[in-house]
Write a protein that holds these residues in place. Structure first.
Motif: not given
Length: 182
Positions: A150-155, A177-181
């Motif tokens: 679980t990774l945080t601080k990823l806006t 993988i590329v994501l928009t969090v």
């Protein structure tokens, strides 16, 4: 005194961490046994069984010479020497599979995956890059057998590369993988 190297045996192939041992005797008693590889001291043992462990990380692939020197209580010495061969693992582990993710809110994403089945698999290294631009932001190591992070601080937009690593520190190319969090 007398000494015989019992491990590794003459000509034996070794990799990773291996055991070095010798059988030593002296009529006055054994003070210690010193071990050398390629004429460089690597350790001393003062009690039977005379042994230590060593890693091939410190050695190049190919043939090497091991020497064991027994010193008796009255300072007499005897030496035994033979060669052994270091074999390096250069094969990267398999990639992770079944990678999924879920957003937990507040810039937090949880990843799940299946680890490769390689017998020497050690960990998954998650490299987190800004996207676009691909500047490395952080690296997270997840030791086997864990299959979640679980990774945080990823806006915002991020690129994640899941690299597998084995006990010889070989790394796979990685699963991207590329994501928009949110």
């Amino acid at each position: 005194p007398s000494i015989t190297i019992t491990s590794p045996s003459s000509g034996q192939e070794v990799s990773g961490t291996f055991s070095i041992s010798a059988d030593a005797h002296a009529s006055s008693g054994v003070k210690h046994v010193e071990f050398l590889i390629d004429n460089t001291a690597i350790g001393i043992d003062q009690t039977a069984p005379y042994q230590l462990t060593y890693t091939t990380d410190n050695l190049s692939a190919g043939n090497h010479t091991i020497t064991a020197i027994v010193t008796s209580i009255n300072n007499s010495t005897a030496t035994a020497t033979h060669s052994f061969k270091v074999v390096k693992d250069i094969t990267p582990p398999g990639e992770i599979t079944s990678l999924t993710h879920s957003f937990l809110g507040l810039g937090t994403v949880k990843f799940n995956w299946k680890n490769p089945t390689d017998s020497d698999f050690k960990l998954v290294r998650i490299k987190v890059y800004t996207y676009p631009g691909e500047v490395l932001s952080r690296t997270v190591d997840v030791n086997s057998p864990t299959t979640t992070a679980t990774l945080t601080k990823l806006t915002g937009a991020w690129k994640f590369v899941f690299v597998t690593v084995d006990n010889s520190n070989n790394e796979s190319a990685g699963t991207v993988i590329v994501l928009t969090v949110p």
